[in-house]
Design a protein around this motif. Structure first.
Motif, PDB file in Angstrom:
ATOM      1  N   GLY A 136       0.797  -1.217   0.000  1.00 40.45           N
ATOM      2  CA  GLY A 136       0.000   0.000   0.000  1.00 40.45           C
ATOM      3  C   GLY A 136       0.830   1.267   0.000  1.00 40.45           C
ATOM      4  N   MET A 137       2.055   1.185   0.509  1.00 35.31           N
ATOM      5  CA  MET A 137       2.979   2.318   0.500  1.00 35.31           C
ATOM      6  C   MET A 137       4.350   1.783   0.092  1.00 35.31           C
ATOM      7  SD  MET A 137       3.420   5.545   0.845  1.00 35.31           S
ATOM      8  CE  MET A 137       2.086   6.272   1.821  1.00 35.31           C
ATOM      9  N   PRO A 138       4.505   1.408  -1.175  1.00 30.80           N
ATOM     10  CA  PRO A 138       5.745   0.764  -1.604  1.00 30.80           C
ATOM     11  C   PRO A 138       6.896   1.753  -1.699  1.00 30.80           C
ATOM     12  CG  PRO A 138       4.317   1.133  -3.484  1.00 30.80           C
ATOM     13  CD  PRO A 138       3.538   1.546  -2.268  1.00 30.80           C
ATOM     14  N   PRO A 139       8.119   1.311  -1.419  1.00 29.76           N
ATOM     15  CA  PRO A 139       9.269   2.200  -1.560  1.00 29.76           C
ATOM     16  C   PRO A 139       9.666   2.344  -3.026  1.00 29.76           C
ATOM     17  CG  PRO A 139      10.001   0.013  -0.934  1.00 29.76           C
ATOM     18  CD  PRO A 139       8.495  -0.031  -0.945  1.00 29.76           C
ATOM     19  N   LEU A 140      10.510   3.313  -3.288  1.00 27.69           N
ATOM     20  CA  LEU A 140      11.071   3.454  -4.630  1.00 27.69           C
ATOM     21  C   LEU A 140      12.327   2.610  -4.788  1.00 27.69           C
ATOM     22  CD1 LEU A 140      10.680   7.311  -5.192  1.00 27.69           C
ATOM     23  CD2 LEU A 140       9.176   5.453  -5.959  1.00 27.69           C
ATOM     24  N   GLU A 141      12.928   2.260  -3.667  1.00 34.26           N
ATOM     25  CA  GLU A 141      14.143   1.447  -3.676  1.00 34.26           C
ATOM     26  C   GLU A 141      14.111   0.551  -2.452  1.00 34.26           C
ATOM     27  OE1 GLU A 141      19.009   2.177  -3.824  1.00 34.26           O
ATOM     28  OE2 GLU A 141      17.630   3.842  -3.409  1.00 34.26           O
ATOM     29  N   SER A 142      14.575  -0.684  -2.594  1.00 34.49           N
ATOM     30  CA  SER A 142      14.572  -1.584  -1.445  1.00 34.49           C
ATOM     31  C   SER A 142      15.648  -2.643  -1.615  1.00 34.49           C
ATOM     32  CB  SER A 142      13.210  -2.253  -1.267  1.00 34.49           C
ATOM     33  OG  SER A 142      12.936  -3.127  -2.346  1.00 34.49           O
ATOM     34  N   GLY A 158       7.584   7.732   6.766  1.00 33.82           N
ATOM     35  CA  GLY A 158       8.387   6.780   7.513  1.00 33.82           C
ATOM     36  C   GLY A 158       8.266   5.374   6.970  1.00 33.82           C
ATOM     37  N   ARG A 159       7.051   5.003   6.544  1.00 32.29           N
ATOM     38  CA  ARG A 159       6.844   3.622   6.092  1.00 32.29           C
ATOM     39  C   ARG A 159       7.675   3.285   4.870  1.00 32.29           C
ATOM     40  NH1 ARG A 159       0.467   4.292   6.173  1.00 32.29           N
ATOM     41  NH2 ARG A 159       1.225   6.395   5.831  1.00 32.29           N
ATOM     42  N   ALA A 160       7.846   4.250   3.967  1.00 29.95           N
ATOM     43  CA  ALA A 160       8.592   3.977   2.737  1.00 29.95           C
ATOM     44  C   ALA A 160      10.083   4.258   2.883  1.00 29.95           C
ATOM     45  CB  ALA A 160       8.030   4.801   1.587  1.00 29.95           C
ATOM     46  N   ASN A 161      10.530   4.658   4.077  1.00 29.49           N
ATOM     47  CA  ASN A 161      11.933   5.016   4.286  1.00 29.49           C
ATOM     48  C   ASN A 161      12.476   4.413   5.572  1.00 29.49           C
ATOM     49  OD1 ASN A 161      12.751   7.305   2.166  1.00 29.49           O
ATOM     50  ND2 ASN A 161      10.604   7.587   2.733  1.00 29.49           N
ATOM     51  N   SER A 162      12.043   3.201   5.873  1.00 28.56           N
ATOM     52  CA  SER A 162      12.476   2.570   7.111  1.00 28.56           C
ATOM     53  C   SER A 162      12.711   1.083   6.890  1.00 28.56           C
ATOM     54  CB  SER A 162      11.419   2.770   8.207  1.00 28.56           C
ATOM     55  OG  SER A 162      10.172   2.202   7.814  1.00 28.56           O
ATOM     56  N   VAL A 163      13.356   0.475   7.864  1.00 30.87           N
ATOM     57  CA  VAL A 163      13.570  -0.964   7.853  1.00 30.87           C
ATOM     58  C   VAL A 163      12.350  -1.643   8.452  1.00 30.87           C
ATOM     59  CG1 VAL A 163      15.049  -2.849   8.636  1.00 30.87           C
ATOM     60  CG2 VAL A 163      16.033  -0.603   8.185  1.00 30.87           C
ATOM     61  N   LEU A 164      11.864  -2.657   7.778  1.00 38.07           N
ATOM     62  CA  LEU A 164      10.812  -3.496   8.346  1.00 38.07           C
ATOM     63  C   LEU A 164      11.489  -4.794   8.784  1.00 38.07           C
ATOM     64  CD1 LEU A 164       7.813  -3.778   8.965  1.00 38.07           C
ATOM     65  CD2 LEU A 164       7.495  -4.757   6.682  1.00 38.07           C
ATOM     66  N   LEU A 277       1.622  17.470  -0.754  1.00 35.18           N
ATOM     67  CA  LEU A 277       1.814  18.359  -1.900  1.00 35.18           C
ATOM     68  C   LEU A 277       3.260  18.839  -1.978  1.00 35.18           C
ATOM     69  CD1 LEU A 277      -1.496  20.412  -1.747  1.00 35.18           C
ATOM     70  CD2 LEU A 277      -0.928  18.485  -3.245  1.00 35.18           C
ATOM     71  N   GLU A 278       3.894  19.000  -0.826  1.00 32.29           N
ATOM     72  CA  GLU A 278       5.311  19.393  -0.816  1.00 32.29           C
ATOM     73  C   GLU A 278       6.170  18.318  -1.471  1.00 32.29           C
ATOM     74  OE1 GLU A 278       8.869  20.296   2.460  1.00 32.29           O
ATOM     75  OE2 GLU A 278       6.792  19.999   3.117  1.00 32.29           O
ATOM     76  N   HIS A 279       5.763  17.059  -1.299  1.00 32.05           N
ATOM     77  CA  HIS A 279       6.522  15.928  -1.858  1.00 32.05           C
ATOM     78  C   HIS A 279       5.750  15.277  -3.010  1.00 32.05           C
ATOM     79  CE1 HIS A 279       9.468  15.904   1.476  1.00 32.05           C
ATOM     80  NE2 HIS A 279       8.436  16.274   2.212  1.00 32.05           N
ATOM     81  N   ARG A 280       5.027  16.087  -3.749  1.00 31.06           N
ATOM     82  CA  ARG A 280       4.135  15.538  -4.778  1.00 31.06           C
ATOM     83  C   ARG A 280       4.875  14.655  -5.783  1.00 31.06           C
ATOM     84  NH1 ARG A 280      -0.641  18.488  -8.292  1.00 31.06           N
ATOM     85  NH2 ARG A 280      -0.800  16.900  -9.924  1.00 31.06           N
ATOM     86  N   SER A 281       6.045  15.063  -6.209  1.00 32.93           N
ATOM     87  CA  SER A 281       6.773  14.293  -7.219  1.00 32.93           C
ATOM     88  C   SER A 281       7.099  12.889  -6.708  1.00 32.93           C
ATOM     89  CB  SER A 281       8.055  15.022  -7.613  1.00 32.93           C
ATOM     90  OG  SER A 281       8.810  14.254  -8.533  1.00 32.93           O
ATOM     91  N   THR A 282       7.603  12.803  -5.475  1.00 30.57           N
ATOM     92  CA  THR A 282       7.918  11.495  -4.894  1.00 30.57           C
ATOM     93  C   THR A 282       6.658  10.670  -4.694  1.00 30.57           C
ATOM     94  OG1 THR A 282       9.915  12.288  -3.783  1.00 30.57           O
ATOM     95  CG2 THR A 282       8.876  10.316  -2.884  1.00 30.57           C
ATOM     96  N   LEU A 286       5.635   6.994  -6.117  1.00 27.14           N
ATOM     97  CA  LEU A 286       5.203   5.880  -5.262  1.00 27.14           C
ATOM     98  C   LEU A 286       3.888   5.284  -5.751  1.00 27.14           C
ATOM     99  CD1 LEU A 286       5.889   7.250  -1.656  1.00 27.14           C
ATOM    100  CD2 LEU A 286       7.110   5.419  -2.794  1.00 27.14           C
ATOM    101  N   LEU A 287       2.962   6.150  -6.121  1.00 26.90           N
ATOM    102  CA  LEU A 287       1.631   5.677  -6.493  1.00 26.90           C
ATOM    103  C   LEU A 287       1.651   4.826  -7.759  1.00 26.90           C
ATOM    104  CD1 LEU A 287      -0.542   8.840  -5.716  1.00 26.90           C
ATOM    105  CD2 LEU A 287      -0.090   6.829  -4.280  1.00 26.90           C
ATOM    106  N   THR A 288       2.649   5.016  -8.610  1.00 26.57           N
ATOM    107  CA  THR A 288       2.728   4.182  -9.817  1.00 26.57           C
ATOM    108  C   THR A 288       3.060   2.745  -9.476  1.00 26.57           C
ATOM    109  OG1 THR A 288       5.093   4.630 -10.209  1.00 26.57           O
ATOM    110  CG2 THR A 288       3.504   6.168 -11.178  1.00 26.57           C
TER     111      THR A 288
END
Length: 387
Positions: A136-142, A158-164, A277-282, A286-288
């Motif tokens: 649901g909130m996939p990272p761009l790199e993993s 945090g979810r897309a930029n942390s260790v699970l 909106l500040e991070h709209r590009s990122t 992610l949404l793709t």
């Protein structure tokens, strides 16, 4: 349910590679797949098999290769060698003791007492739900360190930029944490670890939490993972594509209506939070990577005033990015969005839902509880103190 690799493929296997466009759609980090690929010339023997199968979870994807976390460890597959590929269901969850299936809780019956972490006849574990929510909130790199999933997405969420850290990192904890710090340092990001735990527990009591506390890491932001007791739907979830009705009025409540789309609309973006909106590009990137999404936009007297996002994954519907215009708070916008989210899940014959909410967001937690949502578990983040 897939019992074995042979259940998936037909006997006639094409000799040419599968289309790259198909692979791009299929290969999503966190998704369970099976890949049939040609063996490299040095790996096959005369008269022996020329193809091999790889079954497991996708952990990283590039233009040239894909890494799959299999039962025996990570396997790197050359994309150009893949001749067949298919998504497969996750392995069956461990069975929990049977319990009565709860009916939906109404606002009048939701109490302030202890909250049950169970959902349905069989409880889903923290680990299973956390792994599922990655979609649901996939990272761009993993990348994987053993069973741990390291995620990065330009620092947004945090979810897309942390260790699970689910399972075993395959090395001593001290070494794994050192690798985590180094990986994020290469990306000019502070190391961040997500620590799922039982509701109300101290995250420092786990082996990893205790080590991080020993290293003087900072623990912060308690987040509740909430689930909605299942409802009876028309039939079991379909494996087909999700197709919410574009522009259809999913819910009308007084002067509030909610429209559902398969892609983010201009009105959906307009109603985003300032941080989004500040991070709209990122966020757009992610949404793709979200498979089978739905985008909900709330209107008050035909003016867009709020939005939410859904991600349908393996029989679950996740609710993300719930936001309403502060000027129209307490007008039923969030309630209408939640009702539309449940209706959209029902239309896809999905009866299991989850969301994540900061524990200190008292108003939101109170709303969700009044609608029958229950706390399943909790997580904190931990990060090294800034030097």
């Amino acid at each position: 349910m897939v019992e074995s690799i042979s259940d998936i493929y037909y006997a006639d296997v094409p000799s040419e590679s599968v289309s790259q466009s198909h692979l791009t759609d299929l290969l999503v980090v966190g998704r369970r797949v099976v890949l049939r690929s040609r063996l490299a010339p040095g790996d096959s023997v005369p008269g022996g098999p020329t193809l091999t199968d790889t079954l497991g979870d996708v952990v990283s994807v590039t233009d040239s290769e894909v890494v799959v976390d299999t039962r025996n460890g990570p396997v790197t597959v050359d994309r150009s060698s893949i001749v067949l590929a298919k998504r497969v269901p996750p392995p069956p969850p461990r069975r929990a003791p049977r319990r009565p299936t709860p009916s939906r809780v109404t606002a009048s019956s939701a109490g302030d007492g202890p909250i049950s972490p169970s959902v349905g006849e069989e409880a889903v574990t923290r680990e299973e739900l956390e792994a599922l929510m990655v979609g649901g909130m996939p990272p761009l790199e993993s990348v994987r360190i053993g069973d741990w999933l390291l995620r990065a997405a330009n620092g947004y969420t945090g979810r897309a930029n942390s260790v699970l850290p689910l399972g075993d990192p395959g090395m001593p904890l001290e070494s794994a944490v050192d690798q985590v710090i180094a990986w994020y340092a290469e990306r000019d990001q502070p190391a961040l670890v997500q620590l799922p735990h039982e509701t109300g527990a101290d995250p420092r009591t786990s082996d990893l939490g205790a080590l991080l506390a020993q290293r003087d890491w900072r623990f912060f932001q308690s987040t509740l993972v909430m689930t909605l007791p299942p409802r009876v739907t028309a039939s079991s979830p379909s494996d087909g594509p999700i197709s919410p009705s574009l522009g259809e009025e999913a819910v009308t409540r007084d002067r509030v209506r909610v429209e559902v789309a398969t892609a983010p609309t201009d009105d959906w973006w307009t109603t985003g939070s300032p941080r989004a909106l500040e991070h709209r590009s990122t966020l757009a990137d992610l949404l793709t990577h979200v498979q089978h999404p739905a985008y909900l936009t709330a209107y008050l007297d035909d003016r867009p005033v709020g939005h939410a996002r859904l991600a349908f994954t393996d029989g679950w519907s996740g609710i993300f990015d719930i936001h309403t215009d502060p000027a129209v708070r307490r007008r039923g916008i969030a309630t209408a969005l939640m009702a539309a989210a449940t209706q959209a899940a029902d239309e896809q014959r999905i009866s299991l839902q989850y969301l994540q909410v900061s524990a200190d967001n008292v108003a939101a937690v109170g709303l969700y509880r009044s609608l029958g949502w229950q706390v399943h578990h909790e997580y904190h983040y931990a990060t090294p103190h800034a030097e």
